[in-house]
Design a protein around this motif. Structure first.
Motif, PDB file in Angstrom:
ATOM      1  N   PRO A 133     -14.839   2.875   5.874  1.00  0.00           N
ATOM      2  CA  PRO A 133     -15.344   3.067   4.511  1.00  0.00           C
ATOM      3  C   PRO A 133     -14.601   2.220   3.483  1.00  0.00           C
ATOM      4  N   SER A 134     -15.152   1.058   3.191  1.00  0.00           N
ATOM      5  CA  SER A 134     -14.572   0.175   2.174  1.00  0.00           C
ATOM      6  C   SER A 134     -13.098  -0.139   2.452  1.00  0.00           C
ATOM      7  N   ASP A 165      -9.207   3.492   7.654  1.00  0.00           N
ATOM      8  CA  ASP A 165      -8.117   3.687   6.690  1.00  0.00           C
ATOM      9  C   ASP A 165      -8.029   5.169   6.355  1.00  0.00           C
ATOM     10  N   ILE A 179       0.807   6.168   3.808  1.00  0.00           N
ATOM     11  CA  ILE A 179      -0.537   6.756   3.653  1.00  0.00           C
ATOM     12  C   ILE A 179      -0.920   7.524   4.923  1.00  0.00           C
ATOM     13  N   HIS A 197     -10.455  -5.337   1.188  1.00  0.00           N
ATOM     14  CA  HIS A 197      -9.178  -5.394   0.465  1.00  0.00           C
ATOM     15  C   HIS A 197      -8.283  -6.506   1.002  1.00  0.00           C
ATOM     16  N   PHE A 198      -8.912  -7.541   1.596  1.00  0.00           N
ATOM     17  CA  PHE A 198      -8.135  -8.642   2.155  1.00  0.00           C
ATOM     18  C   PHE A 198      -8.030  -9.795   1.165  1.00  0.00           C
ATOM     19  N   ASP A 248      -2.908  -1.905  11.700  1.00  0.00           N
ATOM     20  CA  ASP A 248      -3.686  -2.890  10.949  1.00  0.00           C
ATOM     21  C   ASP A 248      -5.074  -3.013  11.572  1.00  0.00           C
ATOM     22  N   ALA A 249      -6.105  -2.955  10.739  1.00  0.00           N
ATOM     23  CA  ALA A 249      -7.476  -3.055  11.255  1.00  0.00           C
ATOM     24  C   ALA A 249      -7.734  -4.405  11.935  1.00  0.00           C
ATOM     25  N   ASP A 262      -4.112   3.441   9.302  1.00  0.00           N
ATOM     26  CA  ASP A 262      -3.962   2.805   7.996  1.00  0.00           C
ATOM     27  C   ASP A 262      -2.813   1.816   8.086  1.00  0.00           C
ATOM     28  N   LEU A 263      -2.961   0.708   7.366  1.00  0.00           N
ATOM     29  CA  LEU A 263      -1.904  -0.305   7.338  1.00  0.00           C
ATOM     30  C   LEU A 263      -0.604   0.300   6.811  1.00  0.00           C
ATOM     31  N   PHE A 319      -6.861   6.429   3.231  1.00  0.00           N
ATOM     32  CA  PHE A 319      -6.614   6.601   1.793  1.00  0.00           C
ATOM     33  C   PHE A 319      -7.163   7.945   1.310  1.00  0.00           C
ATOM     34  N   GLU A 320      -8.417   8.239   1.671  1.00  0.00           N
ATOM     35  CA  GLU A 320      -9.043   9.488   1.224  1.00  0.00           C
ATOM     36  C   GLU A 320      -8.270  10.704   1.748  1.00  0.00           C
ATOM     37  N   TRP A 326       0.832  -1.217   0.000  1.00  0.00           N
ATOM     38  CA  TRP A 326       0.000   0.000   0.000  1.00  0.00           C
ATOM     39  C   TRP A 326       0.866   1.267   0.000  1.00  0.00           C
ATOM     40  N   TYR A 385      -5.042  -0.764  -7.824  1.00  0.00           N
ATOM     41  CA  TYR A 385      -4.644  -1.354  -6.539  1.00  0.00           C
ATOM     42  C   TYR A 385      -5.453  -2.621  -6.263  1.00  0.00           C
ATOM     43  N   LYS A 416     -18.573  11.594  -3.442  1.00  0.00           N
ATOM     44  CA  LYS A 416     -18.377  10.421  -2.573  1.00  0.00           C
ATOM     45  C   LYS A 416     -18.279  10.861  -1.106  1.00  0.00           C
TER      46      LYS A 416
END
Ligand SMILES: C[S@@+](CC[C@H](N)C(=O)[O-])C[C@H]1O[C@@H](n2cnc3c(N)ncnc32)[C@H](O)[C@@H]1O
Length: 273
Positions: free
Chosen positions: A120-121, A54, A84, A125-126, A103-104, A79-80, A56-57, A9, A175, A31
């Motif tokens: 949120p989404s 996470d 990020i 991603h696993f 890590d979540a 976030d992992l 990402f946004e 990531w 990704y 979004k």
């Protein structure tokens, strides 16, 4: 085989930065607004710490959410990917949020410390399907009794899902993307983790592929009337959420779940009197 690790990531984030483009600004705002509207409608955000699973946004800033959540307490983001998390911290408008690489599946928070979690989404991603259950149990552990989780996952019932999966299989997505879920699968997963589901819907009613194509066309054509029409159409499409077609058109299934005051004892017979 692509392993969606922290290093992986980190690399995705680096590539986005090099490319200089992540998401069309209009689509990003649309979004972000869908999430913020849902929070306003569904969640009484508490004064206790809130978490977004996470960043990402926030790392790309276009569709940032964490610093827009109206919270009286601490706003935490994990976030992992350390990169990020660091990029998200750089974009933060003030010092009201805390950013961590975590890590979540193993959250660095004490049991029953969080009042609200927004996921949120993140958990779609696993590589291993069982990791969704592991993460939901971890979120349940960190939530206070009465605390809530607002979660979204990629919507398997979306009419564009088979095409989306084909595009993923052809390696055309920038990704790693894991499984998609129906609303009943999401409900079952939340219940299996010990959470009580109170609200369900689907959000972001403009299929990602179609919206990206329209955004590219508006950028290429630079024709104001076309851009206005495309944007108005995409805004109008959000009304599908209020119809019975919501699960056919929404990009994400969404649910609000609450941690019950007293956790059921797994050893207890189901129908004990
Ligand atoms: C491609 S993004 C999608 C999620 C983003 N909220 C969205 O809707 O666009 C996936 C994000 O989840 C993060 N991520 C992946 N696995 C994770 C995990 N186990 N724990 C925490 N974050 C994770 C990635 O680093 C990345 O920032």
């Amino acid at each position: 085989v692509t392993r969606p690790s922290a290093a992986y990531w980190d690399g995705v984030s680096e590539e986005i930065q090099t490319r200089g483009h992540y998401l069309d600004a209009f689509l990003g705002q649309l979004k972000a607004q869908a999430y913020l509207d849902l929070i306003e409608r569904w969640v009484d955000v508490p004064d206790t710490p809130v978490l977004k699973t996470d960043l990402f946004e926030e790392s790309n800033a276009v569709d940032a959410l964490l610093w827009h959540i109206q919270a009286g307490g601490l706003r935490l983001g994990t976030d992992l990917s350390p990169r990020i998390a660091a990029r998200a911290a750089q974009h933060a408008p003030d010092a009201s949020c805390v950013f961590l690489a975590a890590d979540a599946r193993h959250l660095p928070f004490t049991t029953e410390s969080l009042g609200f979690v927004l996921s949120p989404s993140t958990l779609d991603h696993f590589e291993s399907l069982s990791d969704l259950h592991v993460s939901l149990c971890e979120i349940n552990r960190t939530l206070r009794p009465g605390g809530t989780l607002l979660i979204t996952l990629a919507n398997r019932s979306n009419i564009g899902d088979p095409l989306r999966r084909l595009v993923i299989r052809l390696g055309l997505v920038p990704y790693y993307i894991g499984a998609s879920y129906t609303i009943s699968q999401l409900r079952d997963e939340l219940q299996a983790a010990g959470l009580l589901v109170c609200r369900e819907t689907a959000i972001v009613h403009n299929p990602r592929l179609m919206a990206t194509a329209v955004a590219m066309a508006t950028r290429t054509l630079r024709w104001k009337a076309f851009t206005r029409l495309a944007r108005r159409t995409m805004l109008a499409m959000q009304r599908f959420e209020g119809t019975r077609y919501r699960y056919a058109t929404g990009s994400f299934v969404a649910a609000l779940a609450v941690k019950p005051d007293r956790q059921a004892d797994p050893e207890e017979p189901r129908h004990a009197l």
